[in-house]
Design a protein around this motif. Structure first.
Motif, PDB file in Angstrom:
ATOM      1  N   ASP A  60       0.828  -1.208   0.000  1.00 27.29           N
ATOM      2  CA  ASP A  60       0.000   0.000   0.000  1.00 27.29           C
ATOM      3  C   ASP A  60       0.864   1.260   0.000  1.00 27.29           C
ATOM      4  N   LEU A  61       1.959   1.229   0.766  1.00 29.15           N
ATOM      5  CA  LEU A  61       2.852   2.381   0.806  1.00 29.15           C
ATOM      6  C   LEU A  61       3.602   2.526  -0.514  1.00 29.15           C
ATOM      7  N   ALA A  62       4.000   1.399  -1.104  1.00 32.25           N
ATOM      8  CA  ALA A  62       4.669   1.438  -2.408  1.00 32.25           C
ATOM      9  C   ALA A  62       3.759   2.060  -3.458  1.00 32.25           C
ATOM     10  N   ALA A  63       2.464   1.754  -3.375  1.00 35.42           N
ATOM     11  CA  ALA A  63       1.497   2.360  -4.294  1.00 35.42           C
ATOM     12  C   ALA A  63       1.453   3.871  -4.096  1.00 35.42           C
ATOM     13  N   GLY A  64       1.543   4.305  -2.853  1.00 32.31           N
ATOM     14  CA  GLY A  64       1.589   5.728  -2.556  1.00 32.31           C
ATOM     15  C   GLY A  64       2.853   6.378  -3.093  1.00 32.31           C
ATOM     16  N   PHE A  65       3.965   5.650  -3.010  1.00 31.22           N
ATOM     17  CA  PHE A  65       5.218   6.160  -3.577  1.00 31.22           C
ATOM     18  C   PHE A  65       5.049   6.431  -5.070  1.00 31.22           C
ATOM     19  N   LEU A  66       4.381   5.506  -5.748  1.00 31.94           N
ATOM     20  CA  LEU A  66       4.196   5.622  -7.194  1.00 31.94           C
ATOM     21  C   LEU A  66       3.171   6.682  -7.562  1.00 31.94           C
ATOM     22  N   LEU A  67       2.004   6.637  -6.915  1.00 28.32           N
ATOM     23  CA  LEU A  67       0.874   7.469  -7.324  1.00 28.32           C
ATOM     24  C   LEU A  67       0.851   8.855  -6.697  1.00 28.32           C
ATOM     25  N   LYS A  68       1.310   8.964  -5.455  1.00 32.30           N
ATOM     26  CA  LYS A  68       1.242  10.255  -4.768  1.00 32.30           C
ATOM     27  C   LYS A  68       2.565  11.014  -4.766  1.00 32.30           C
ATOM     28  N   LEU A  69       3.674  10.276  -4.721  1.00 31.26           N
ATOM     29  CA  LEU A  69       4.982  10.936  -4.704  1.00 31.26           C
ATOM     30  C   LEU A  69       5.639  10.949  -6.079  1.00 31.26           C
ATOM     31  N   GLY A  70       5.126  10.132  -6.996  1.00 35.10           N
ATOM     32  CA  GLY A  70       5.690  10.093  -8.339  1.00 35.10           C
ATOM     33  C   GLY A  70       7.076   9.462  -8.402  1.00 35.10           C
ATOM     34  N   LEU A  71       7.402   8.622  -7.439  1.00 34.60           N
ATOM     35  CA  LEU A  71       8.703   7.963  -7.431  1.00 34.60           C
ATOM     36  C   LEU A  71       8.734   6.840  -8.454  1.00 34.60           C
ATOM     37  N   ARG A  72       9.903   6.628  -9.035  1.00 36.38           N
ATOM     38  CA  ARG A  72      10.083   5.596 -10.041  1.00 36.38           C
ATOM     39  C   ARG A  72      11.349   4.790  -9.763  1.00 36.38           C
ATOM     40  N   ARG A  73      11.427   3.632 -10.345  1.00 36.59           N
ATOM     41  CA  ARG A  73      12.601   2.773 -10.198  1.00 36.59           C
ATOM     42  C   ARG A  73      13.867   3.567 -10.534  1.00 36.59           C
ATOM     43  N   GLY A  74      14.847   3.495  -9.647  1.00 35.15           N
ATOM     44  CA  GLY A  74      16.091   4.221  -9.842  1.00 35.15           C
ATOM     45  C   GLY A  74      16.157   5.539  -9.100  1.00 35.15           C
ATOM     46  N   ASP A  75      15.021   6.032  -8.600  1.00 29.44           N
ATOM     47  CA  ASP A  75      15.020   7.260  -7.801  1.00 29.44           C
ATOM     48  C   ASP A  75      15.644   6.990  -6.437  1.00 29.44           C
ATOM     49  N   ARG A  76      15.982   8.064  -5.725  1.00 29.88           N
ATOM     50  CA  ARG A  76      16.569   7.929  -4.398  1.00 29.88           C
ATOM     51  C   ARG A  76      15.777   8.750  -3.393  1.00 29.88           C
ATOM     52  N   ILE A  77      15.650   8.214  -2.185  1.00 28.22           N
ATOM     53  CA  ILE A  77      15.005   8.928  -1.092  1.00 28.22           C
ATOM     54  C   ILE A  77      15.894   8.818   0.140  1.00 28.22           C
ATOM     55  N   ALA A  78      15.570   9.599   1.178  1.00 24.95           N
ATOM     56  CA  ALA A  78      16.320   9.537   2.429  1.00 24.95           C
ATOM     57  C   ALA A  78      15.335   9.427   3.585  1.00 24.95           C
ATOM     58  N   VAL A  79      15.789   8.827   4.676  1.00 26.40           N
ATOM     59  CA  VAL A  79      14.951   8.709   5.871  1.00 26.40           C
ATOM     60  C   VAL A  79      15.816   8.936   7.100  1.00 26.40           C
ATOM     61  N   ILE A  80      15.255   9.666   8.064  1.00 22.53           N
ATOM     62  CA  ILE A  80      15.957   9.924   9.310  1.00 22.53           C
ATOM     63  C   ILE A  80      14.961   9.875  10.460  1.00 22.53           C
ATOM     64  N   GLY A  81      15.435   9.413  11.622  1.00 19.87           N
ATOM     65  CA  GLY A  81      14.557   9.374  12.783  1.00 19.87           C
ATOM     66  C   GLY A  81      14.890   8.223  13.704  1.00 19.87           C
ATOM     67  N   ALA A  82      14.163   8.156  14.809  1.00 19.63           N
ATOM     68  CA  ALA A  82      14.341   7.075  15.774  1.00 19.63           C
ATOM     69  C   ALA A  82      13.691   5.796  15.258  1.00 19.63           C
ATOM     70  N   ASN A  83      13.842   4.744  16.015  1.00 19.26           N
ATOM     71  CA  ASN A  83      13.397   3.421  15.580  1.00 19.26           C
ATOM     72  C   ASN A  83      11.889   3.245  15.765  1.00 19.26           C
ATOM     73  N   HIS A  84      11.159   3.448  14.669  1.00 18.51           N
ATOM     74  CA  HIS A  84       9.714   3.253  14.661  1.00 18.51           C
ATOM     75  C   HIS A  84       9.344   2.424  13.441  1.00 18.51           C
ATOM     76  N   ILE A  85       8.087   2.021  13.356  1.00 19.32           N
ATOM     77  CA  ILE A  85       7.666   1.130  12.267  1.00 19.32           C
ATOM     78  C   ILE A  85       7.765   1.808  10.901  1.00 19.32           C
TER      79      ILE A  85
END
Length: 217
Positions: A60-85
C-alpha cells in the motif's frame, strides 16, 4: 537468474545455488510460508505486524510512492529518525519498486547530513515520529521548508528534493503526512513495477566515512 559480470556478489562455495531474489521477492516467499508469524514488534509504540500484515502495508505504501509521490525505479530517497515502524515500511516499499534509500543517522552533524543528501540526490526526505527536534533540524538544513507548499519544495541546496514527509508529531508546515501516503487496492500496479526490479538495482546507501558514501545492491 543470470548474474551480471560487472557486479559483486557474496556467495561462498555451496551445494545450494545463489538465490538471486530481490528483497521484495524474499518477503513474498516468507509470506507464503509463514503469513501469520510475527515479524515486527515495536514495544514502545505498542505496534506489531505479521509477515502478511507487513507485506500489505508495504504494498500500500509502495502504491503511494508511485501514485502520490511520483517515485520511479532508480530514484533515491532519504529517511531519518528514531526506531519506529516507519523505517521498515519505507524500506520495504522502496525495495519493492526499486527506489534506493539513504539511511541518515540522528547523531550526524548538519554538515554531514547535507553532504549525504547532496551526493545521493534524494527526491524525497522522510522523517519519523521522533525525536521532535528533527523538524527544526530539517528547517535548518532546508530553509525553504517551513514556507513551502507540501509536495512542491524548491530548495536551493537540494534541487532534486521536492517532497518532505513527516510522521506523527513531526508532520508540520511544508510537509506531507506519512499517514496519508498509503493507497490500497493497487496490488497489480505495484506487482508490475516489482517484476522489473532485479538484484542489480541499488537497495540503499550507507555512509562508511564522512568522505565516502557506498551503495548496496
Amino acid at each position: 537468474m543470470a548474474l551480471s559480470q560487472n557486479k559483486s556478489y557474496v556467495h561462498i562455495p555451496s551445494l545450494k545455488p545463489f538465490i538471486g531474489l530481490t528483497m521484495h521477492e524474499m518477503l513474498e516467499e516468507r509470506v507464503k510460508k509463514n503469513p501469520d508469524r510475527e515479524m515486527l514488534v515495536f514495544v514502545s509504540d505498542n505496534e506489531r505486524a505479521t509477515f502478511a500484515e507487513y507485506k500489505k502495508r508495504v504494498v500500500d505504501l509502495a502504491a503511494g510512492f508511485l501514485l502520490k509521490l511520483g517515485l520511479r525505479r532508480g530514484d533515491r530517497i532519504a529517511v531519518i529518525g528514531a526506531n519506529h515502524i516507519e523505517w521498515p515500511l519505507i524500506a520495504g516499499a522502496a525495495k519493492a519498486i526499486g527506489v534506493g534509500v539513504a539511511y541518515l543517522l540522528i547523531g550526524h552533524t548538519l554538515q554531514t547530513l547535507t553532504k549525504v543528501m547532496s551526493q545521493v540526490s534524494c527526491k524525497a526526505l522522510f522523517i519519523t515520529r521522533s525525536p521532535d527536534t528533527l523538524y527544526s533540524m530539517a528547517c535548518e538544513m532546508i530553509p525553504e521548508l517551513s514556507e513551502s507548499i507540501p509536495g512542491d519544495l524548491n530548495s536551493k541546496q537540494f534541487p532534486y528534493l521536492k517532497k518532505v514527509i513527516g510522521a506523527g508529531s513531526n508532520y508540520k508546515s511544508g510537509m506531507l503526512n506519512f499517514d496519508d501516503l498509503s493507497v490500497s487496492g493497487c496490488e497489480e500496479e505495484v506487482a508490475k513495477v516489482a517484476k522489473k526490479v532485479t538484484i542489480n538495482d541499488v537497495s540503499h546507501f550507507t555512509m562508511t566515512t564522512v568522505q565516502n558514501i557506498g551503495l548496496i545492491t
